[in-house]
Design a protein around this motif. Structure first.
Motif, PDB file in Angstrom:
ATOM      1  N   ARG A 218       0.800  -1.221   0.000  1.00 54.44           N
ATOM      2  CA  ARG A 218       0.000   0.000   0.000  1.00 54.44           C
ATOM      3  C   ARG A 218       0.833   1.271   0.000  1.00 54.44           C
ATOM      4  O   ARG A 218       0.288   2.362  -0.014  1.00 54.44           O
ATOM      5  CB  ARG A 218      -0.935   0.000   1.201  1.00 54.44           C
ATOM      6  N   THR A 237      -4.940 -16.063   0.410  1.00 53.41           N
ATOM      7  CA  THR A 237      -6.101 -15.508  -0.294  1.00 53.41           C
ATOM      8  C   THR A 237      -6.655 -16.496  -1.303  1.00 53.41           C
ATOM      9  O   THR A 237      -7.876 -16.664  -1.427  1.00 53.41           O
ATOM     10  CB  THR A 237      -5.705 -14.200  -1.013  1.00 53.41           C
ATOM     11  N   TRP A 262      -7.187  -6.662  -5.127  1.00 55.03           N
ATOM     12  CA  TRP A 262      -6.567  -5.963  -4.006  1.00 55.03           C
ATOM     13  C   TRP A 262      -6.608  -4.440  -4.146  1.00 55.03           C
ATOM     14  O   TRP A 262      -6.921  -3.741  -3.183  1.00 55.03           O
ATOM     15  CB  TRP A 262      -5.139  -6.460  -3.803  1.00 55.03           C
ATOM     16  N   GLU A 265     -10.140  -3.440  -3.415  1.00 52.29           N
ATOM     17  CA  GLU A 265     -10.385  -3.574  -1.987  1.00 52.29           C
ATOM     18  C   GLU A 265      -9.835  -2.373  -1.226  1.00 52.29           C
ATOM     19  O   GLU A 265     -10.489  -1.834  -0.330  1.00 52.29           O
ATOM     20  CB  GLU A 265      -9.746  -4.861  -1.480  1.00 52.29           C
ATOM     21  N   ARG A 266      -8.639  -1.927  -1.620  1.00 53.29           N
ATOM     22  CA  ARG A 266      -8.036  -0.775  -0.965  1.00 53.29           C
ATOM     23  C   ARG A 266      -8.847   0.493  -1.206  1.00 53.29           C
ATOM     24  O   ARG A 266      -9.092   1.283  -0.296  1.00 53.29           O
ATOM     25  CB  ARG A 266      -6.600  -0.593  -1.460  1.00 53.29           C
ATOM     26  N   HIS A 268     -12.026   0.674  -1.872  1.00 51.74           N
ATOM     27  CA  HIS A 268     -13.283   0.562  -1.125  1.00 51.74           C
ATOM     28  C   HIS A 268     -13.061   0.908   0.340  1.00 51.74           C
ATOM     29  O   HIS A 268     -13.872   1.631   0.957  1.00 51.74           O
ATOM     30  CB  HIS A 268     -13.834  -0.864  -1.250  1.00 51.74           C
ATOM     31  N   GLU A 269     -11.973   0.421   0.924  1.00 48.19           N
ATOM     32  CA  GLU A 269     -11.679   0.719   2.332  1.00 48.19           C
ATOM     33  C   GLU A 269     -11.445   2.211   2.539  1.00 48.19           C
ATOM     34  O   GLU A 269     -11.897   2.792   3.533  1.00 48.19           O
ATOM     35  CB  GLU A 269     -10.461  -0.085   2.795  1.00 48.19           C
ATOM     36  N   GLU A 270     -10.742   2.841   1.601  1.00 48.80           N
ATOM     37  CA  GLU A 270     -10.488   4.274   1.710  1.00 48.80           C
ATOM     38  C   GLU A 270     -11.786   5.069   1.594  1.00 48.80           C
ATOM     39  O   GLU A 270     -12.001   6.048   2.327  1.00 48.80           O
ATOM     40  CB  GLU A 270      -9.496   4.711   0.634  1.00 48.80           C
ATOM     41  N   MET A 272     -14.744   4.066   2.420  1.00 51.53           N
ATOM     42  CA  MET A 272     -15.594   3.806   3.583  1.00 51.53           C
ATOM     43  C   MET A 272     -14.915   4.240   4.885  1.00 51.53           C
ATOM     44  O   MET A 272     -15.488   4.065   5.964  1.00 51.53           O
ATOM     45  CB  MET A 272     -15.931   2.310   3.661  1.00 51.53           C
ATOM     46  N   LEU A 274     -12.161   2.966   6.119  1.00 49.58           N
ATOM     47  CA  LEU A 274     -11.676   1.768   6.812  1.00 49.58           C
ATOM     48  C   LEU A 274     -10.228   1.460   6.483  1.00 49.58           C
ATOM     49  O   LEU A 274      -9.734   0.388   6.826  1.00 49.58           O
ATOM     50  CB  LEU A 274     -12.537   0.549   6.424  1.00 49.58           C
ATOM     51  N   GLU A 275      -9.532   2.394   5.829  1.00 51.50           N
ATOM     52  CA  GLU A 275      -8.177   2.092   5.385  1.00 51.50           C
ATOM     53  C   GLU A 275      -7.248   1.892   6.568  1.00 51.50           C
ATOM     54  O   GLU A 275      -7.477   2.378   7.660  1.00 51.50           O
ATOM     55  CB  GLU A 275      -7.632   3.199   4.465  1.00 51.50           C
ATOM     56  N   GLU A 276      -6.182   1.153   6.303  1.00 53.69           N
ATOM     57  CA  GLU A 276      -5.179   0.869   7.325  1.00 53.69           C
ATOM     58  C   GLU A 276      -4.509   2.160   7.759  1.00 53.69           C
ATOM     59  O   GLU A 276      -4.106   2.961   6.929  1.00 53.69           O
ATOM     60  CB  GLU A 276      -4.141  -0.096   6.743  1.00 53.69           C
TER      61      GLU A 276
END
Length: 320
Positions: A218, A237, A262, A265-266, A268-270, A272, A274-276
């Motif tokens: 990332r 995975t 992947w 997914e990253r 989508h997390e950003e 929402m 929810l990113e790391e």
């Protein structure tokens, strides 16, 4: 393995050399192939050991060396009865986490007894604790095992450079004799063999390896991983995504799809929120509550008398 290597060569026919990374067993088998094949079939192959697996065996080595005199007595008060000196690679995260907690708590113990900057001058500190068996034992744990492990771990998590690669190589020589002492007779020769291969590499090939031995998923600073750890993530995975009969064609299809899954997914997390999170400090994670609890337990074993860390004694209050 030979089928996999032949497939790698088939996909890269015009490439003169290919670095192939694997765990100790895979690395050893590749070295044996090179030794046994006199027809030049694998002259393009440059085997390299996976440093994620190397880290797991360093952790296991530390647990074995300090199990009876340190870790075993900490399992019950810290609710870690599931830990073992012979843990598997799949259990690495929980065992490494506890190792970091123990090391941090011991550092706090020394700081409480000798001042917050006591670890800046280890020669002075070692002189201060020379009469106490337990203090010398804990300081040896920090200096000879915990600090080198954390340093190696931290270097691997940074972006690759030539200077960092040269520094990282020092740990192979450092841990080689310790692997031998504890009976890890596969990783002990691996350390020697890797250093031989690295220093015999052509300068141009060495520059490639110096810039490619870790990868970032990332782009977060301090969140790089060894290449074999990326392979482990891909394998894990794929196991979740493949149902029914496992075939080479299905594996290839799933693995190639990760190049799209992947990143999506990253994103989508950003989107929402929810990113790391960005890495905090050297470790990227906080264990403050557990470290504090273990520090309090240590103090209780010393009967809240920190002067006992400098008294002449062969007594180990941790295992009492």
């Amino acid at each position: 393995l030979t089928h996999t290597l032949d497939e790698v060569r088939k996909e890269n026919p015009s490439v003169a050399f290919v670095f192939v990374i694997g765990d100790q067993q895979t690395y050893d088998r590749m070295v044996c192939l090179l030794s046994d094949c006199s027809d030049g079939r694998y002259d393009w192959l440059i085997p390299m050991p996976g440093e994620f697996h190397l880290l797991t065996h360093v952790v296991q080595m530390i647990y074995r060396l300090f199990w009876k005199d340190l870790f075993l007595s900490l399992l019950a008060p810290m609710s870690r009865k599931h830990l073992s000196p012979d843990h598997k690679v799949e259990e690495f995260n929980t065992h490494e986490e506890f190792l970091l907690i123990v090391g941090a708590a011991i550092m706090d113990l020394f700081k409480a007894a000798f001042g917050p900057s006591c670890l800046d001058d280890l020669h002075v500190l070692s002189t201060a604790v020379r009469k106490s068996c337990i203090s010398k034992f804990l300081l040896r744990f920090l200096v000879e095992y915990f600090f080198p492990y954390v340093s190696m771990r931290h270097i691997i998590r940074l972006a690759p450079t030539r200077e960092r690669r040269e520094f990282l190589n020092r740990f192979y020589g450092y841990f080689q004799s310790k692997f031998k002492y504890i009976g890890k007779n596969n990783y002990s020769p691996l350390c020697v063999d890797y250093l031989h291969v690295y220093h015999r590499l052509n300068a141009k090939l060495r520059r490639v390896w110096d810039q490619m031995y870790t990868v970032s998923m990332r782009g977060h600073l301090g969140h790089n991983m060894a290449l074999d750890q990326l392979i482990e993530k891909i394998n894990k995975t794929c196991k979740h995504m493949i149902y029914g009969v496992v075939t080479p064609a299905r594996i290839a299809k799933v693995v190639s799809s990760l190049n799209f899954i992947w990143p999506l997914e990253r994103l989508h997390e950003e989107a929402m929120g929810l990113e790391e999170p960005q890495a905090q400090g050297d470790m990227g994670t906080s264990f403050l509550d557990d470290v504090r609890s273990l520090f309090v337990w240590f103090r209780q074993q010393f009967a809240n008398n920190m002067q006992s860390m400098t008294q002449t004694s062969q007594f180990n209050p941790i295992t009492a």
